[in-house]
Motif scaffolding. Structure first.
Motif, PDB file in Angstrom:
ATOM      1  N   THR A   6     -13.681   6.967   0.344  1.00  0.00           N
ATOM      2  CA  THR A   6     -12.773   8.072   0.628  1.00  0.00           C
ATOM      3  C   THR A   6     -11.536   7.893  -0.237  1.00  0.00           C
ATOM      4  O   THR A   6     -10.921   6.824  -0.225  1.00  0.00           O
ATOM      5  CB  THR A   6     -12.396   8.100   2.121  1.00  0.00           C
ATOM      6  OG1 THR A   6     -13.510   8.592   2.870  1.00  0.00           O
ATOM      7  CG2 THR A   6     -11.209   8.992   2.386  1.00  0.00           C
ATOM      8  N   ARG A   7     -11.187   8.936  -0.995  1.00  0.00           N
ATOM      9  CA  ARG A   7     -10.117   8.788  -1.980  1.00  0.00           C
ATOM     10  C   ARG A   7      -9.036   9.858  -1.798  1.00  0.00           C
ATOM     11  O   ARG A   7      -9.298  10.959  -1.314  1.00  0.00           O
ATOM     12  CB  ARG A   7     -10.682   8.897  -3.400  1.00  0.00           C
ATOM     13  CG  ARG A   7     -11.788   7.911  -3.718  1.00  0.00           C
ATOM     14  CD  ARG A   7     -12.000   7.795  -5.220  1.00  0.00           C
ATOM     15  NE  ARG A   7     -12.442   9.043  -5.835  1.00  0.00           N
ATOM     16  CZ  ARG A   7     -13.725   9.360  -6.033  1.00  0.00           C
ATOM     17  NH1 ARG A   7     -14.669   8.529  -5.626  1.00  0.00           N
ATOM     18  NH2 ARG A   7     -14.054  10.496  -6.610  1.00  0.00           N
ATOM     19  N   ASP A   8      -7.830   9.481  -2.228  1.00  0.00           N
ATOM     20  CA  ASP A   8      -6.720  10.427  -2.360  1.00  0.00           C
ATOM     21  C   ASP A   8      -6.339  11.123  -1.052  1.00  0.00           C
ATOM     22  O   ASP A   8      -6.083  12.330  -1.022  1.00  0.00           O
ATOM     23  CB  ASP A   8      -7.031  11.476  -3.433  1.00  0.00           C
ATOM     24  CG  ASP A   8      -7.263  10.854  -4.802  1.00  0.00           C
ATOM     25  OD1 ASP A   8      -6.636   9.823  -5.082  1.00  0.00           O
ATOM     26  OD2 ASP A   8      -8.072  11.398  -5.568  1.00  0.00           O
ATOM     27  N   VAL A   9      -6.289  10.367   0.033  1.00  0.00           N
ATOM     28  CA  VAL A   9      -5.786  10.907   1.291  1.00  0.00           C
ATOM     29  C   VAL A   9      -4.260  10.847   1.219  1.00  0.00           C
ATOM     30  O   VAL A   9      -3.673   9.772   1.167  1.00  0.00           O
ATOM     31  CB  VAL A   9      -6.312  10.110   2.501  1.00  0.00           C
ATOM     32  CG1 VAL A   9      -5.759  10.699   3.799  1.00  0.00           C
ATOM     33  CG2 VAL A   9      -7.837  10.121   2.514  1.00  0.00           C
ATOM     34  N   ARG A  10      -3.631  12.014   1.227  1.00  0.00           N
ATOM     35  CA  ARG A  10      -2.196  12.089   0.937  1.00  0.00           C
ATOM     36  C   ARG A  10      -1.351  11.921   2.193  1.00  0.00           C
ATOM     37  O   ARG A  10      -1.582  12.567   3.223  1.00  0.00           O
ATOM     38  CB  ARG A  10      -1.847  13.416   0.272  1.00  0.00           C
ATOM     39  CG  ARG A  10      -0.422  13.485  -0.307  1.00  0.00           C
ATOM     40  CD  ARG A  10      -0.213  14.783  -1.067  1.00  0.00           C
ATOM     41  NE  ARG A  10       1.011  14.744  -1.853  1.00  0.00           N
ATOM     42  CZ  ARG A  10       2.200  15.165  -1.412  1.00  0.00           C
ATOM     43  NH1 ARG A  10       2.304  15.655  -0.175  1.00  0.00           N
ATOM     44  NH2 ARG A  10       3.266  15.103  -2.181  1.00  0.00           N
ATOM     45  N   PHE A  11      -0.342  11.048   2.091  1.00  0.00           N
ATOM     46  CA  PHE A  11       0.672  10.858   3.113  1.00  0.00           C
ATOM     47  C   PHE A  11       2.008  11.280   2.504  1.00  0.00           C
ATOM     48  O   PHE A  11       2.513  10.626   1.586  1.00  0.00           O
ATOM     49  CB  PHE A  11       0.756   9.390   3.553  1.00  0.00           C
ATOM     50  CG  PHE A  11      -0.425   8.890   4.349  1.00  0.00           C
ATOM     51  CD1 PHE A  11      -0.300   8.641   5.702  1.00  0.00           C
ATOM     52  CD2 PHE A  11      -1.651   8.658   3.737  1.00  0.00           C
ATOM     53  CE1 PHE A  11      -1.378   8.162   6.441  1.00  0.00           C
ATOM     54  CE2 PHE A  11      -2.733   8.186   4.457  1.00  0.00           C
ATOM     55  CZ  PHE A  11      -2.594   7.947   5.813  1.00  0.00           C
ATOM     56  N   ALA A  12       2.573  12.374   2.988  1.00  0.00           N
ATOM     57  CA  ALA A  12       3.846  12.860   2.457  1.00  0.00           C
ATOM     58  C   ALA A  12       5.001  12.072   3.062  1.00  0.00           C
ATOM     59  O   ALA A  12       4.986  11.730   4.253  1.00  0.00           O
ATOM     60  CB  ALA A  12       4.011  14.344   2.758  1.00  0.00           C
ATOM     61  N   ARG A  13       6.016  11.804   2.252  1.00  0.00           N
ATOM     62  CA  ARG A  13       7.180  11.078   2.754  1.00  0.00           C
ATOM     63  C   ARG A  13       8.002  12.006   3.646  1.00  0.00           C
ATOM     64  O   ARG A  13       8.340  13.127   3.268  1.00  0.00           O
ATOM     65  CB  ARG A  13       8.022  10.586   1.581  1.00  0.00           C
ATOM     66  CG  ARG A  13       9.159   9.656   1.999  1.00  0.00           C
ATOM     67  CD  ARG A  13       9.786   8.998   0.794  1.00  0.00           C
ATOM     68  NE  ARG A  13      10.681   7.932   1.168  1.00  0.00           N
ATOM     69  CZ  ARG A  13      11.172   7.042   0.324  1.00  0.00           C
ATOM     70  NH1 ARG A  13      10.818   7.106  -0.970  1.00  0.00           N
ATOM     71  NH2 ARG A  13      11.980   6.095   0.723  1.00  0.00           N
ATOM     72  N   VAL A  14       8.308  11.541   4.858  1.00  0.00           N
ATOM     73  CA  VAL A  14       9.091  12.360   5.785  1.00  0.00           C
ATOM     74  C   VAL A  14      10.497  11.819   5.983  1.00  0.00           C
ATOM     75  O   VAL A  14      11.368  12.516   6.494  1.00  0.00           O
ATOM     76  CB  VAL A  14       8.368  12.490   7.142  1.00  0.00           C
ATOM     77  CG1 VAL A  14       7.082  13.272   6.973  1.00  0.00           C
ATOM     78  CG2 VAL A  14       8.080  11.121   7.759  1.00  0.00           C
ATOM     79  N   ARG A  15      10.714  10.582   5.600  1.00  0.00           N
ATOM     80  CA  ARG A  15      12.078  10.020   5.589  1.00  0.00           C
ATOM     81  C   ARG A  15      12.082   8.681   4.861  1.00  0.00           C
ATOM     82  O   ARG A  15      11.056   8.101   4.601  1.00  0.00           O
ATOM     83  CB  ARG A  15      12.635   9.863   6.992  1.00  0.00           C
ATOM     84  CG  ARG A  15      11.913   8.869   7.892  1.00  0.00           C
ATOM     85  CD  ARG A  15      12.691   8.700   9.187  1.00  0.00           C
ATOM     86  NE  ARG A  15      11.964   7.923  10.184  1.00  0.00           N
ATOM     87  CZ  ARG A  15      11.941   6.587  10.220  1.00  0.00           C
ATOM     88  NH1 ARG A  15      12.588   5.892   9.301  1.00  0.00           N
ATOM     89  NH2 ARG A  15      11.275   5.947  11.166  1.00  0.00           N
TER      90      ARG A  15
END
Length: 684
Positions: A675-684
């Protein structure tokens, strides 16, 4: 108890590890004879050594009883080359086993895990020459699984329609002391995939579907980008879908708790395909779960009922079942066992496995199945269906995938080999067929430590060697030149090999090669650098590990093959970002650079938070701070720098941070084996 944490376990994947030998040695080596029990006590930093003598082609099995200390066991030859490394449960038996190829003196090294201290006992239970008799060899290879109080297994061999060997070992159920039998239903894990492929082809034969149907023909609720994915892509692992077990593991979920609806949700929430359909082979349990659900849609039957009525009963497979959920009762089944701190544990089965796994079958039934594939019965399938299953799928670029429909396709010493192995949480299985000689065999066990593939292929060579080409004396790693003198190797020639190579089965794992003065090095992502030495113009052996590297022709070399533990793993040269396309140097970020990655990140796809912090190691308060990622269920994982902005979290997991055009870190992408490129966006 061992406090080892990782972002995601490898599930049925290829794990290539270059393991360094333990460091400092203490005390004199102590001779250890088979059957003799030696006691030892370890302090932090200790390594105790035990020596034994072995002849050519000897089989070794032993255990370290970890009474009050968690140990790491390794075996080296007289030249210091490592044959194996074992680091399992934190207490109880730490088993070690290997094949000794050359006669001589060998050393077992026992060291504490990290800073543990305590007592242990060590004993060699088996040390004997490999037998030339196939039946005796089977008993030798199954030695560890014929113990009176441990899990067992079974082996079945057939040729020209006749059973030539069948034997069971050990216990199927430790709680009730029930012996393993050749009719014991056992979880065959991914060996089930060929049954799923067969069911799909049966449905096509009946006109209920086509392999060229698009995925959305059967799942209209799926995202539009899945429109180009066909059933053919599902059966050949070329769909581009995420692997659901790896996906949910990076969220910290216990994969035993998953169900088939979770597979559907994984696809529905996937933002884009990981690769163009047909463009890349990426072993995928999601795809085969969907294939089984398509059979249910087209037939109107639950998958267990479908398989029983259309395959199991017509073939007389009376000890075979599809386990639709981990709570489904399977009459007379073997329980699966994994080593734990207090001995064997029974962790249960994977959830949501139907289609990708989930079948329980006895070795007697697997012979019936294998016989039908070799000589299809008019009652169950057709010769054309079997031929399709055993035909290699060709990728979009014209390269072969090595896989048909639910079956791997290759050769063993010149003889065509069709096979598939399986691994659930604890059970292990292998079914291998040799169509050219109308022969096959299966091996299975209810112990997670069982090497099903190695056992099956070894026994196949013993039973069917008459139809195979002679064994090459150095078949594992070509390129050795007996006349080659390492002292004459021109180190300047290594320049064409220097650089980074991505492992084809695990692209996020990169092996980097470089020269430092008179010394040559290799380093795999997240692992320590190891020294290599030339053993041929394009071949290099690792100094402290039983592994070899053979580079391809070209300047620079376009690729290489890693040979280790009977496996061949190809890697392709990759260009790291750097000036004018040059290889980027090893990245050693400063504490100030690491600070830029700290923060809190959120993945909407799997509804999971990661928190990244900078912490000093507890055992070295004055040491350099390290980047640590934490999550509610996963705990804390120390990150190791790899390429720039990229870190290894261990066990094949990579985190790559994303920056905006101003250089600020805004997200992190998690890769977890398939499983590749599962994105976690920065929230702080």
């Amino acid at each position: 108890m061992k406090a080892r944490r990782c972002i995601a376990p490898l599930v049925g994947a290829l794990a290539v590890t270059l393991l360094a030998a333990p460091g400092a040695l203490h005390a004199q080596a102590v001779p250890l004879e088979p059957g003799q029990v030696r006691s030892g006590s370890l302090s932090t930093g200790d390594t105790l050594r035990y020596t034994f003598e072995a002849g050519d082609d000897f089989l070794l099995y032993g255990e370290v009883n970890q009474i009050s200390v968690d140990v790491v066991v390794s075996i080296v030859n007289a030249d210091g080359q490592q044959l194996g490394n074992w680091d399992g449960p934190g207490r109880g038996p730490e088993a070690f086993s290997t094949t000794i190829r050359e006669s001589g003196e060998y050393t077992i090294r026992v060291a504490p895990f990290e800073d543990e201290e305590g007592d242990f006992e060590i004993q060699i239970y088996q040390l004997e020459a490999r037998s030339d008799d196939p039946e005796t060899l089977a008993d030798q290879l199954m030695f560890a699984y014929s113990r009176p109080d441990g899990p067992g297994g079974a082996v079945r061999v057939w040729r020209d329609g006749r059973t030539v060997f069948s034997r069971a070992y050990g216990l199927a159920d430790l709680t009730h002391g029930i012996p393993f039998d050749t009719r014991t239903p056992t979880n065959i894990g991914s060996t089930s995939k060929q049954f799923t492929a067969f069911a799909v082809l049966l449905e096509q034969e009946r006109g209920n579907l086509s392999l060229d149907d698009h995925l959305r023909d059967h799942f209209p609720e799926f995202p539009e980008f899945t429109e180009g994915v066909t059933i053919r892509n599902l059966l050949t692992h070329t769909s581009g879908l995420r692997e659901f077990l790896n996906l949910y593991a990076i969220s910290g979920l216990d994969t035993r708790s998953l169900n088939r609806d979770d597979v559907l949700r994984a696809v529905e929430r996937q933002p884009a395909l990981q690769n163009e359909p047909g463009g890349e082979f990426n072993y995928n349990n999601t795809a085969f779960s969907l294939a089984a659900q398509i059979v249910e849609k087209t037939s109107g039957q639950d998958f267990d009922d479908y398989m029983r009525e259309n395959v199991f009963e017509p073939l007389g497979m009376n000890d075979s079942y599809v386990r639709m959920t981990p709570s489904t009762i399977i009459p007379g089944k073997s329980e699966g066992y994994t080593p734990g701190g207090d001995g064997w544990t029974a962790p249960g089965d994977l959830g949501g496995a139907v289609g990708a796994g989930g079948i329980y079958a006895s070795v007697e039934d697997l012979e019936r199945w294998g016989q039908n594939l070799l000589s299809p019965s008019p009652r169950v399938g057709t010769a054309a269906m079997v031929e399709a299953m055993m035909t290699e799928f060709v990728l979009n670029d014209g390269e072969g995938s090595g896989y048909g429909f639910g079956l791997f396709i290759d050769e063993q010493r010149g003889l065509e080999r069709v096979h598939h192995g399986g691994a659930d949480v604890s059970h292990r299985s292998m079914l291998v067929l040799y169509p050219e000689i109308n022969a096959g065999l299966t091996a299975q066990s209810n112990a997670s430590s069982f090497n099903s593939g190695g056992t099956a292929f070894d026994l196949a060579a013993a039973h069917f060697g008459d139809a195979m080409e002679p064994e090459e004396p150095d078949a594992e790693a070509p390129g050795t030149d007996e006349a080659f003198d390492p002292e004459t190797y021109d180190l300047d020639d290594f320049e064409r090999f220097e650089g980074s190579y991505s492992l084809d089965p695990q692209p996020q794992m990169v092996a980097r090669f470089w020269r430092d003065g008179e010394t040559l090095h290799v380093q795999l992502t997240g692992q320590p650098a190891l020294e290599i030495r030339p053993t041929g113009p394009a071949r290099f052996d690792l100094v402290s590990v039983a592994a070899s590297i053979v580079f391809e022709e070209g300047d620079p070399a376009p690729g290489l093959t890693l040979y280790q533990s009977g496996q061949e793993v190809h890697a392709t040269r990759v260009e790291a970002e750097g000036a004018e396309g040059e290889e980027a140097p090893t990245w050693e970020p400063t504490p100030e650079e690491l600070e830029a990655f700290t923060g809190r990140y959120y993945s909407a796809e799997i509804e999971t938070f990661y928190t990244v912090t900078l912490e000093r190691p507890e055992d070295d308060p004055e040491g350099d701070p390290r980047l640590v990622v934490s999550q509610l269920r996963l705990g804390e994982i120390t990150l190791r720098p790899a390429e720039r902005d990229t870190f290894s979290g261990g066990n094949g997991v990579t985190l790559e941070f994303e920056r905006d055009r101003h250089g600020a870190v805004i997200a992190v992408y998690a890769d977890a084996t398939r499983t590749r490129d599962v994105r976690f966006a920065r929230v702080r």
